[in-house]
Write a protein that holds these residues in place. Sequence first.
Motif, PDB file in Angstrom:
ATOM      1  N   ILE A 163       4.180  -3.320   0.185  1.00 40.74           N
ATOM      2  CA  ILE A 163       3.796  -2.211  -0.694  1.00 40.74           C
ATOM      3  C   ILE A 163       4.528  -2.290  -2.029  1.00 40.74           C
ATOM      4  O   ILE A 163       3.933  -2.072  -3.072  1.00 40.74           O
ATOM      5  CB  ILE A 163       4.034  -0.853   0.006  1.00 40.74           C
ATOM      6  N   GLU A 192       2.924  -5.115  -4.920  1.00 42.04           N
ATOM      7  CA  GLU A 192       1.469  -5.125  -5.122  1.00 42.04           C
ATOM      8  C   GLU A 192       1.016  -6.193  -6.118  1.00 42.04           C
ATOM      9  O   GLU A 192      -0.136  -6.560  -6.160  1.00 42.04           O
ATOM     10  CB  GLU A 192       0.962  -3.768  -5.611  1.00 42.04           C
ATOM     11  N   GLY A 231      -2.461   0.296   6.017  1.00 42.48           N
ATOM     12  CA  GLY A 231      -1.050   0.139   5.750  1.00 42.48           C
ATOM     13  C   GLY A 231      -0.307   0.167   7.076  1.00 42.48           C
ATOM     14  O   GLY A 231      -0.559   1.025   7.916  1.00 42.48           O
ATOM     15  N   LEU A 272       0.630  -3.820   3.407  1.00 43.20           N
ATOM     16  CA  LEU A 272      -0.803  -3.559   3.226  1.00 43.20           C
ATOM     17  C   LEU A 272      -1.560  -4.756   3.789  1.00 43.20           C
ATOM     18  O   LEU A 272      -1.210  -5.898   3.505  1.00 43.20           O
ATOM     19  CB  LEU A 272      -1.138  -3.394   1.753  1.00 43.20           C
TER      20      LEU A 272
END
Length: 84
Positions: free
Chosen positions: A10, A13, A72, A77
């Motif tokens: 996360i 990204e 998630g 992710l």
Amino acid sequence: MPYLLISTQIRLEAGPTMVGDEHSDPDLMDFLGARKRNMLGNNFCEYYVNDAPRVVLDKLEQLGYRVVSMTGVGQTLVWCLHRE
């Protein structure tokens, strides 16, 4: 091999994005520009790219992959893709 999982942390990204394991299609990994690595403490290898997940998803769409689901898991992710 019609299914594919990609993932990222996360807080990362913008990349890197994990795109496969040691059993992944080598031609697909070459297309994505992926490199194989073995992280210290893991007993398996993984393929990764420095691209953001969005860039990887765009590349996979060119090959006919479509996102089936996304979730998630903790700080990770994960996208599941399928190609007909």
